[in-house]
Structure formats: C-alpha cells, structure tokens
Design an enzyme around this catalytic site. Structure first.
Site, PDB file in Angstrom:
ATOM      1  N   HIS A  43      10.414  15.911  -6.056  1.00  0.00           N
ATOM      2  CA  HIS A  43      11.158  14.674  -6.344  1.00  0.00           C
ATOM      3  C   HIS A  43      11.338  13.844  -5.083  1.00  0.00           C
ATOM      4  CE1 HIS A  43      14.583  16.341  -4.350  1.00  0.00           C
ATOM      5  NE2 HIS A  43      15.471  15.551  -4.892  1.00  0.00           N
ATOM      6  N   PRO A  74       9.956   9.314  -4.164  1.00  0.00           N
ATOM      7  CA  PRO A  74      10.272   8.537  -2.960  1.00  0.00           C
ATOM      8  C   PRO A  74      10.080   9.379  -1.699  1.00  0.00           C
ATOM      9  CG  PRO A  74      12.295   9.315  -3.963  1.00  0.00           C
ATOM     10  CD  PRO A  74      11.169   9.803  -4.844  1.00  0.00           C
ATOM     11  N   ASN A 132      16.958  15.529 -12.324  1.00  0.00           N
ATOM     12  CA  ASN A 132      17.941  16.635 -12.459  1.00  0.00           C
ATOM     13  C   ASN A 132      18.315  16.724 -13.931  1.00  0.00           C
ATOM     14  OD1 ASN A 132      18.055  16.721  -9.667  1.00  0.00           O
ATOM     15  ND2 ASN A 132      20.269  16.572  -9.545  1.00  0.00           N
ATOM     16  N   ASP A 139      24.605  16.452  -9.855  1.00  0.00           N
ATOM     17  CA  ASP A 139      24.389  15.071 -10.275  1.00  0.00           C
ATOM     18  C   ASP A 139      23.429  15.063 -11.459  1.00  0.00           C
ATOM     19  OD1 ASP A 139      24.457  12.393 -10.512  1.00  0.00           O
ATOM     20  OD2 ASP A 139      23.295  11.955  -8.712  1.00  0.00           O
ATOM     21  N   ALA A 153      10.338  13.902  -0.414  1.00  0.00           N
ATOM     22  CA  ALA A 153       9.724  14.594   0.715  1.00  0.00           C
ATOM     23  C   ALA A 153      10.450  15.901   0.999  1.00  0.00           C
ATOM     24  CB  ALA A 153       9.749  13.707   1.950  1.00  0.00           C
ATOM     25  N   GLY A 154      11.747  15.927   0.733  1.00  0.00           N
ATOM     26  CA  GLY A 154      12.551  17.111   1.034  1.00  0.00           C
ATOM     27  C   GLY A 154      13.088  17.042   2.448  1.00  0.00           C
ATOM     28  N   MET A 211      13.905   6.285   3.698  1.00  0.00           N
ATOM     29  CA  MET A 211      14.157   4.867   3.963  1.00  0.00           C
ATOM     30  C   MET A 211      13.055   4.215   4.802  1.00  0.00           C
ATOM     31  SD  MET A 211      16.907   4.918   7.052  1.00  0.00           S
ATOM     32  CE  MET A 211      18.257   5.831   6.337  1.00  0.00           C
ATOM     33  N   PHE A 260      20.054   5.383  -3.027  1.00  0.00           N
ATOM     34  CA  PHE A 260      19.740   4.110  -2.375  1.00  0.00           C
ATOM     35  C   PHE A 260      19.363   3.040  -3.390  1.00  0.00           C
ATOM     36  CE2 PHE A 260      15.729   6.586  -2.397  1.00  0.00           C
ATOM     37  CZ  PHE A 260      14.911   5.723  -3.105  1.00  0.00           C
ATOM     38  N   VAL A 261      19.392   1.800  -2.938  1.00  0.00           N
ATOM     39  CA  VAL A 261      18.769   0.676  -3.642  1.00  0.00           C
ATOM     40  C   VAL A 261      17.972  -0.066  -2.586  1.00  0.00           C
ATOM     41  CG1 VAL A 261      19.142  -1.479  -4.882  1.00  0.00           C
ATOM     42  CG2 VAL A 261      20.595   0.484  -5.382  1.00  0.00           C
TER      43      VAL A 261
END
Length: 465
Positions: free
Chosen positions: A386, A362, A331, A142, A388-389, A365, A221-222
């Site tokens: 980028h 981030p 990325n 991506d 928490a993983g 969720m 997500f949004v």
DNA sequence: ATGTCC
C-alpha cells in the site's frame, strides 16, 4: 499501582487488567499498603481458586481462574498456515507477527507485502485469510483507510503559474490534525445510512459528521501532482495531467469501532497466548461479529465519503471538471472466494490487486506513487503493497533528519511542502522503485504520479476548537 | 491512527 507492575506480578494484559486495577483501588481504600498488595496479588495469581470469596480480590480471582483455565486448555495448531512474502530484508518484527498470525486456528493462509512493518497484531502490509471470522486488528485501527485520485481538467502548468490557487483550495477544503473537525459540517448521503448497526457508530455519528471531509494525522495527506501516462490507458491519452491525491480513513469513529470490538474479541478468546492476543477474532455469526462486520462496512462507506467530500470541495473551489476518479481501500476485510472456498480476507495496509483491478500505491511526499493494475496472483491473496513502507521508526526519523536537508531534497524534485512532521520525510521511507520491482509479479504499473504540492498534519497538530 | 483517562 500501574498495569505494568501488575503485569510483572503475573496479571495478564487484556480485559482482566481493568478488574485488577479496580481491585487495587478498593484495596488501597481499605487501607492496604503497597507491599501487602503486591504479596496478595502474587498469591491470587498463584492460586486464584482460594480467593474467589474474598471481598476485595474475589472478582479478580474468579476472572483469573477462568482465564488461566482457558489458557491451559489452549492447544496451538500443529502446522502453521502457509504464507509467502514479497521483498527482501523485511523488518524482523513484521515477519514474526506474520508467523504468529499463521499459528491461529482460524487462519487459512497469509501473505506479507514488501512495505511491511510492525503493527498491532497483524503487521502493516499483512494479508490474512480466515474462515468464518474477522480479526479487528487484522483490519487495523484506521478502518477503511484508503486512497483517492482525481485527474483534473486543468493544465499541469497551474502547479507553477497559479500555485496559490491550489494551495488555497487544500487549505480551505480539508482539515488536518488529531481530533480535527469542521465547525460548519459537510453534507453527504452516508449520514442517511443506518448508524445504529453498532452502539459505537450510533454514539459517534455526530463526531463522524463533524469529521466528514477531514484528513487526520500520521501518514495522511492531500496533494496535487503530475500524473504521467506513457501509453494511452484509463480512457486518457498518453501525456501529463494535473491530479489530486488523498490518503485518509475513518478518523475517530473508525478507531473507536476498532478499539471496542478488539476488546470484545479478546474477551471472547482468553485462551490465546500473549503473542496472539492482539489477533483475537470474532465469529461472524456471533452478535459482536455481526455488529463489527456491519460497523466496518459503514466505516468503509464513511471513509469513501470523506474522500468524496474533500475531492468534491476542492474541485468546486477550483471550478474544474474531473477527467477520472480512481480509489481503493487498504485497511479492510472482504468476503472472497479463494481456491473454491469462501474466506474472509483481511488486508491491513495492502492494496487489493485482483485481475485487472486498479489501485493506487503512493511513495512519499517527495517520491513518486503509482496507479497499478492487479494481476490476480493467488499466492498474495490478490494483494500488493500500500506504499513504500517505513525504513525507520518515527522516533528514529525525528532524531536523524532536519528540515534543512529535507528542504533540499524536496527542492531538487520541485516539491512544495505546505506542512508535515519530520517523521514523514521521504528519507524515512523505503525506495518505492525497489518496492515496486519486488512486486512486479503482483501488479503492473499503469501511470506514475509525482507529488508537487503536499499537505500533511504538522508535528503535534491539535484541533483549533 | 486516534484522542482520553487514572
């Protein structure tokens, strides 16, 4: 006969496999039985040179001879390139991949971020600096996957008092799912860019247009949430704000670019041993390298446009003003100077963290994310994590958790989930606080973001049309 | 993360 079986017989994965499958098809047409074919393939693999004139196996034999010769000539580097990791107990597979990446002759240095996990070629959370070349799989499938946050001039209470209004805005203004695209296409200046820089972008321009403003699947997500500043910063007073956060990338077109140029890179480097083949590179002065670089940069603009469309449409839907915009790729590859040398720095699931550079990391969720300011640490190639993983694989998460306990977890934190797959639940992720603690030398936290109304792709969601 | 082909 399948690729796997051919591989067991000694046919290497990669571009040769396609030719092998073609040969098998022709042999079958010619009346060859399975057992005969197996025997013949083993023979071709053992001494390809003696089969180059064979009407059925000739093409495969010549190609194999070339590949084996290249592999025999390959000499690994004596000392691996230096690299450093942040965070303890990182996934062994991710560390192995980083070790391998530092064995490439083109690698100058590397770094592994505390959210690392295994990917194709370079691990997610991997940073790799190379000289004069770009590695498609060190950028990632991506291309230009990125974050964007918009702080809205809307009371935080809207989250409780008028949640349907916010929910409706997300529902109407973006689409989730593999292949998702708008029937009524969005407009953006990126469509006026030169899409002929690569045959792949040229071919996919219309699909890219349909997918403009869509969010895709996986961890994308949004969401709306509460941004908390303990101190005045970013031009905002200390306090709480309503913010919109999105995570997505270059959709199908970016994936097609990655797949095409990764194949070309593998063809250009048949000498690479199996564990390095997904790290095949393109020289930046080669035709394919220049095309990839241009296509990657176009995907950068396109992914930024996707977020711009989502945020613009939601802001318009709500008729509100914007107080602040923050965004970053995670990325991508950049030309940067490190130690006085111009290098290509690949960040695959890693946030640029140059001195004073703002970024978004981030959590999940149901856990906080952070706006961060980079400290420009050279040892990490000016990078940070980028996210928490993942703590566990998607399959493991689906087997381990159920919606009842997830709902309780989210309810306790006041999070409303519009949709998502079980593989994306907060418990499937590492503790974001620990991850942030392990990289406090790389970034300082500027503000905290708590998600409150979250939309992700449903499990197995398909496009409507 | 994406979306297709033997």
């Amino acid at each position: 006969m399948k690729a796997r079986e051919l591989n067991n017989l000694g046919v290497p994965k990669g571009p040769v496999m396609k030719i092998a499958l073609e040969a098998v098809k022709n042999a079958a047409k010619d009346g060859n039985k399975q057992a005969e074919m197996r025997e013949r393939i083993s023979a071709v693999v053992a001494t390809p040179d003696s089969f180059t004139a064979d009407p059925i196996w000739g093409t495969l034999a010549s190609k194999l001879a070339g590949v084996f010769e290249a592999q025999a000539r390959y000499i690994g580097r004596e000392d691996p390139a230096p690299w450093k990791q942040w965070g303890d107990g990182l996934e062994a597979g991710a560390v192995d991949q980083m070790v391998n990446a530092c064995k490439l002759p083109v690698t100058v240095s590397g770094a592994l971020m505390p959210d690392a996990h295994q990917g194709y070629g370079l691990p997610i959370g991997g940073v790799l600096a190379t000289k004069d070349c770009v590695i498609p799989y060190a950028v990632g499938v991506d291309i230009a996957c990125r974050m964007k946050m918009t702080v809205l001039d809307l009371p935080v209470e809207t989250l409780n008092k008028d949640q349907d209004r916010l929910r409706n805005a997300i529902e109407r203004e973006t689409l989730f799912g593999v292949g998702a695209g708008f029937r009524k296409k969005r407009e953006h200046d990126v469509l006026d860019a030169d899409w002929t820089v690569s045959p792949i972008t040229k071919l996919n321009r219309d699909k890219a247009w349909k997918q403009l403003g869509t969010s895709g699947s996986g961890n994308h997500f949004v969401e709306f949430g509460v941004l908390t500043l303990d101190h005045e910063d970013l031009g905002l007073e200390a306090g709480t704000y309503l913010a919109l956060l999105s995570h997505s990338g270059s959709r199908g077109t970016g994936a097609a670019v990655c797949s095409h140029y990764s194949s070309l890179a593998k063809e250009a480097h048949p000498e690479l041993p199996r564990e390095l083949s997904n790290l095949a590179w393109l020289d930046l002065d080669s035709e394919a390298g220049m095309e990839y670089w241009a296509a990657m940069n176009l995907m950068g603009e396109y992914a930024a446009a996707n977020h711009a469309c989502i945020h613009h449409a939601i802001k318009k839907n709500l008729s509100v003003d914007v107080l602040l915009d923050i965004e970053n790729h995670h990325n991508f590859a950049w030309k940067e100077t490190h130690g006085g040398e111009e290098l290509i720095v690949h960040r695959k699931g890693a946030t640029p963290a140059g001195d004073g550079v703002l970024g978004i990391i981030p959590g999940s969720m149901g856990t906080p994310g952070y706006i961060v300011r980079g400290k420009g640490v050279e040892a990490s190639l000016r990078s940070a994590s980028h996210g928490a993983g993942r703590r566990m694989s998607r399959t493991a998460a689906k087997a381990k958790f159920n919606w009842k306990e997830v709902k309780r977890f989210l309810d306790q934190r006041g999070v409303t989930l519009m949709s998502a797959g079980l593989d994306e639940v907060p418990m499937a992720y590492k503790d974001i606080e620990e991850v942030m603690a392990s990289q406090q030398d790389l970034v300082e936290s500027v503000a905290r973001f708590d998600p409150k109304l979250v939309k992700m792709a449903k499990a197995g969601e398909r496009p409507e049309d």
